[in-house]
Design an enzyme around this catalytic site. Structure first.
Site, PDB file in Angstrom:
ATOM      1  N   GLU B  53       0.810  -1.224   0.000  1.00 37.30           N
ATOM      2  CA  GLU B  53       0.000   0.000   0.000  1.00 37.30           C
ATOM      3  C   GLU B  53       0.842   1.272   0.000  1.00 37.30           C
ATOM      4  O   GLU B  53       0.412   2.305  -0.524  1.00 37.30           O
ATOM      5  CB  GLU B  53      -0.960   0.017   1.185  1.00 37.30           C
ATOM      6  CG  GLU B  53      -2.091  -1.006   1.094  1.00 37.30           C
ATOM      7  CD  GLU B  53      -1.720  -2.356   1.669  1.00 37.30           C
ATOM      8  OE1 GLU B  53      -0.520  -2.579   1.979  1.00 37.30           O
ATOM      9  OE2 GLU B  53      -2.614  -3.209   1.823  1.00 37.30           O
ATOM     10  N   PHE B 115     -10.867  -7.256  14.449  1.00 33.02           N
ATOM     11  CA  PHE B 115      -9.850  -7.694  13.497  1.00 33.02           C
ATOM     12  C   PHE B 115      -9.608  -6.601  12.443  1.00 33.02           C
ATOM     13  O   PHE B 115     -10.535  -6.082  11.856  1.00 33.02           O
ATOM     14  CB  PHE B 115     -10.296  -8.989  12.808  1.00 33.02           C
ATOM     15  CG  PHE B 115      -9.325  -9.455  11.756  1.00 33.02           C
ATOM     16  CD1 PHE B 115      -8.039  -9.863  12.106  1.00 33.02           C
ATOM     17  CD2 PHE B 115      -9.675  -9.458  10.410  1.00 33.02           C
ATOM     18  CE1 PHE B 115      -7.127 -10.266  11.141  1.00 33.02           C
ATOM     19  CE2 PHE B 115      -8.775  -9.868   9.438  1.00 33.02           C
ATOM     20  CZ  PHE B 115      -7.500 -10.277   9.808  1.00 33.02           C
ATOM     21  N   GLN B 116      -8.361  -6.262  12.239  1.00 33.34           N
ATOM     22  CA  GLN B 116      -7.935  -5.233  11.285  1.00 33.34           C
ATOM     23  C   GLN B 116      -8.571  -3.875  11.553  1.00 33.34           C
ATOM     24  O   GLN B 116      -8.819  -3.106  10.643  1.00 33.34           O
ATOM     25  CB  GLN B 116      -8.173  -5.687   9.841  1.00 33.34           C
ATOM     26  CG  GLN B 116      -7.231  -6.831   9.458  1.00 33.34           C
ATOM     27  CD  GLN B 116      -7.153  -7.109   7.969  1.00 33.34           C
ATOM     28  OE1 GLN B 116      -8.102  -6.875   7.234  1.00 33.34           O
ATOM     29  NE2 GLN B 116      -6.016  -7.620   7.514  1.00 33.34           N
ATOM     30  N   LYS B 165     -17.441  -0.577   6.789  1.00 29.95           N
ATOM     31  CA  LYS B 165     -17.962  -1.597   5.882  1.00 29.95           C
ATOM     32  C   LYS B 165     -19.487  -1.492   5.771  1.00 29.95           C
ATOM     33  O   LYS B 165     -20.048  -1.612   4.675  1.00 29.95           O
ATOM     34  CB  LYS B 165     -17.561  -2.983   6.403  1.00 29.95           C
ATOM     35  CG  LYS B 165     -17.753  -4.075   5.370  1.00 29.95           C
ATOM     36  CD  LYS B 165     -17.071  -5.371   5.814  1.00 29.95           C
ATOM     37  CE  LYS B 165     -17.177  -6.416   4.714  1.00 29.95           C
ATOM     38  NZ  LYS B 165     -16.498  -7.680   5.070  1.00 29.95           N
ATOM     39  N   MET B 477      24.628   8.484   0.502  1.00 28.36           N
ATOM     40  CA  MET B 477      24.588   9.813   1.138  1.00 28.36           C
ATOM     41  C   MET B 477      24.943   9.701   2.614  1.00 28.36           C
ATOM     42  O   MET B 477      25.645  10.548   3.162  1.00 28.36           O
ATOM     43  CB  MET B 477      23.207  10.443   0.942  1.00 28.36           C
ATOM     44  CG  MET B 477      23.129  11.880   1.416  1.00 28.36           C
ATOM     45  SD  MET B 477      24.314  12.952   0.555  1.00 28.36           S
ATOM     46  CE  MET B 477      23.285  13.584  -0.778  1.00 28.36           C
TER      47      MET B 477
END
Lengths: 186, 574
Positions: B53, B115-116, B165, B477
């Site tokens: 993502e 959950f999640q 949802k 760097m």
């Protein structure tokens, strides 16, 4: 109104919806300000909340915070008091230990501050006082020798003096950047 | 679908995106966003399936920067949403308009550690312009419309819309007009202040040694023509910030090149000696000012930026104008007197000194492959017309120094956040936005390894980008800073890489390796000719450093110059 050393007072008008307090507090923390007090409550307009925020900082830095606050979608307007004449009030409830031999003395002191006694117990008094931050500080200091058992302060609520109200929203400017490829700013 | 009938919340998401002009989204499905994905297939919107993502955010960012449109990301709740955070911060710091849509657990489960479930609106407050938690279908259209308006208006930036949802599954009527956004207009700048304009004009008229500091805001405001008119009319040279590169053309006679930490020494000297700075759409970042106390001590300063909170933030200025840059310059230009400042321009030319002689195009091939050579040759071979997307580190600075960007939106790089792993996904997004453009990724061996899984996205979505990996075997760097400021203790900077050519092959991508400058041109030609994505690994000098350099905390004129053997960028770039 007495001047408060290094305290800067902001009045912030916001949408009255969940999460706004978090956004304002998060921004002030992120920009490195220490919040001395923050009060929030409804206003004369439905759907609009009003916060009074007292921070410890330089006026120039606070002006910067004002500009950051003005970028929050939920913020309608911000005023930096201290740049205009204003009134500022704090409310304290303080429970003072009062053995019988000092009770009269404490009551007298309370009177000097035009404070009200709102509860009396055998060994203590609860005193209520409204005033500037400095006045409340002075009251608390004067009670300290007798023994402060408990104290709660609301934090400041402030308002500019004179016949002025919330500034109208800024002039609306139409959206410039479109979504169509023709609006690509190249 | 007629306006009167009801839609599911999931359909309302896509109806809104379509009406906002969205043709592509970058995303990754999951449980809480499943209703939206299920509805998606009925809409003419391209979905690019990413491998992580974070990359979806960078792709949308690259898409937005390449096109000027709003980039859109879709992700699920929990880890799907938290993986967006780095990408949102990157977009926030570089003012990219972006809308992220995340699924959230059902509203009855909010706050139960389901959950999640994560509090993504809480997490992203500091890295978005605004965000929304939507729990009802009827709130979806107003939230998305306002999100787009907020993302685009004023100083652009990312906005997140978190949709439960059940809000996606329940139904509501679609009333587009009633959902017209208003609140984004609360903070747009007021009308131009004539007094400030008059003060600015006075300063411009009386300046002997003025410089324009050209920033990213020029691109965002679409004010390229106005800035060039001002520069040409008043004969004022311009120095550019990293994100300003390409906003005005590098090959313009008044262009000085990049300013700041890795800007050329004479550019920084010109800023230090200037008597007027005209800061246009830039924010005096510490990487361009060096030590603030000693920054441009002789200069009056005019600062024009749409974001009022940037004015007087780092550098106190004499005239501060919070307004659209194009509007401001259009108001100023008719009154700016035509001027000849050739004495000042000659002085700056003198400061260039021997740089022109040591210019890279005069350097013989000594058998070594320097990153500077790769950048210079890449610029020459692509005729400066490619869209180059860089990662973060040494190669990013070399690209900025040696690839001369003339075209608007031709350099895409993570400037404010300095997000490694940005280049490959952002380049895929840029190519999707502008399929006709030749897009090059320039990345180091370190940053490329952070997100190279997106090679598979490029293959699956048939997106052709060309990739130049500048491989020096170090996190270069950081190694350079260790060499300069930490007595050469290379803690955790040597980094192994896979065989990039074999890696490319494993992804079904054309791969080549270049170890000497003589092989560079043919490899680049081969990569350009490939139909699909092509990768070239350039094995460059291992311990080369980026010069010149203003050490962190030093004043702008206290630069570490290039060792004599190294090429400068001094000459007329034509």
């Amino acid at each position: 109104m007495s001047q408060i050393h290094a305290h800067q007072v902001l009045v912030v008008y916001t949408d009255d919806e969940p999460g706004v307090l978090t956004r304002v507090a998060s921004l002030i923390r992120r920009r490195g300000f220490n919040i001395h007090s923050l009060t929030v409550g409804p206003t004369e307009r439905a759907g609009v909340s009003r916060m009074t925020i007292v921070v410890d900082s330089e006026p120039a830095r606070v002006r910067q915070a004002v500009e950051h606050l003005r970028k929050l979608v939920n913020v309608l307007e911000v005023e930096q008091l201290g740049e205009v004449p204003s009134v500022l009030r704090d409310l304290v409830l303080v429970r003072v230990a009062t053995a019988p031999e000092v009770r009269a003395e404490v009551l007298q002191l309370a009177q000097v501050f035009r404070a009200a006694v709102v509860d009396i117990a055998d060994d203590s008094l609860v005193i209520e006082c409204t005033g500037s931050l400095a006045k409340i500080d002075a009251l608390v200091d004067s009670m300290r020798p007798y023994g402060i058992l408990e104290m709660g302060r609301t934090g400041a609520v402030a308002m500019a003096r004179g016949s002025r109200a919330l500034k109208p929203a800024r002039r609306a400017v139409p959206l410039r950047t479109g979504t169509s490829p023709e609006a690509m700013s190249v | 679908m007629s306006e009167a009938s009801t839609c599911t919340g999931a359909q309302l998401i896509w109806e809104s995106l379509l009406r906002e002009g969205v043709d592509t989204v970058f995303g990754y499905p999951g449980g809480a966003i499943l209703p939206a994905y299920d509805a998606m297939v009925s809409y003419p919107i391209r979905h690019i399936l990413v491998r992580h993502e974070q990359s979806a955010c960078h792709m949308a960012d690259g898409y937005a920067r390449a096109s000027g449109r709003v980039g859109v990301v879709v992700a699920t709740s929990g880890p799907g949403a938290t993986n967006l955070v780095t990408g949102l911060a990157t977009a926030m710091l570089d003012s990219t308009p972006l809308v992220a849509i995340t699924g959230q657990v059902g509203s009855a489960l909010l706050g139960t550690d389901a959950f999640q479930e994560v509090d993504i609106t809480g997490i992203t407050i500091p890295v978005t312009k605004h965000n929304y938690l939507v729990t009802r279908a009827e709130d979806i259209v107003p939230a998305i419309r306002e999100a787009f308006a907020v993302a685009r208006s004023g100083r652009p930036g990312p906005v997140l819309v978190d949709i439960t949802k059940d809000a996606q599954q329940s139904r509501s009527a679609l009333d587009w007009e009633a959902a017209a956004p208003k609140r984004h207009q609360r903070h747009l700048p007021a009308a131009l202040d004539p007094e400030a304009l008059a003060q600015a004009l006075d300063l411009i008229r009386s300046a002997k040694r003025p410089i324009i500091l050209a920033g990213h805001g020029i691109q965002l405001a679409g004010a390229r023509a106005e800035v060039l008119s001002l520069a040409e009319r008043a004969d004022i040279p311009f120095a550019l910030t990293l994100l300003g590169l390409g906003a005005v053309p590098a090959t313009h006679p008044l262009s000085l090149g990049m300013m700041g930490m890795h800007g050329e020494a004479w550019v920084n000297r010109a800023i230090q000696e200037a008597d007027l700075l005209l800061a246009l759409g830039m924010r005096f970042d510490d990487r361009v000012t060096g030590k603030l106390k000693e920054y441009a001590p002789h200069a009056k300063k005019i600062h024009i930026d749409i974001d009022a909170s940037e004015l007087n933030k780092n550098v106190p200025v004499d005239v501060a104008i919070a307004a659209d840059l194009g509007d401001t310059l259009r108001a100023l230009l008719p009154q700016v007197p035509v001027a000849d400042r050739s004495a000042w321009l000659d002085t700056i030319r003198e400061w260039r000194g021997d740089s022109a002689v040591r210019d890279i195009k005069n350097m013989p091939d000594d058998g070594h492959l320097y990153a500077a050579h790769v950048m210079h040759d890449l610029w020459r071979l692509t005729k400066g017309e490619a869209v180059v997307v860089t990662d973060v580190g040494q190669h990013q600075m070399w690209e900025a120094q040696y690839y001369k960007h003339d075209g608007a939106r031709s350099l895409i790089t993570s400037g404010g956040a300095g997000t490694m792993g940005f280049a490959l996904p952002a380049a895929i997004g840029a190519k999707v936005a502008r399929p006709e453009a030749e897009v090059w990724v320039v990345a180091g061996d370190g940053g490329f390894q952070m997100t190279f899984a997106e090679l598979m996205t490029a293959v699956q979505e048939q997106v052709k980008v060309n990739i130049a990996i500048i491989n020096n075997g170090y996190l270069g760097m950081v190694r350079q800073w260790q060499a300069m400021f930490y007595e050469g203790r290379y803690a955790a900077t040597p980094i192994l890489s896979p065989d990039f050519v074999k890696l490319a092959e494993a992804f079904g991508v054309h791969g080549q390796r270049v170890e000497c400058r003589g092989d560079l041109a043919s490899a680049v030609a081969q990569a350009r000719a490939e139909e699909g994505t092509a990768l070239i690994e350039f094995k460059v000098e291992q311990e080369d450093s980026v010069y010149p350099m203003v050490p962190a905390g030093a004043a702008l004129h206290e630069m570490i110059r290039r060792p004599n053997a190294l090429a400068e960028t001094g000459s007329d770039p034509h």
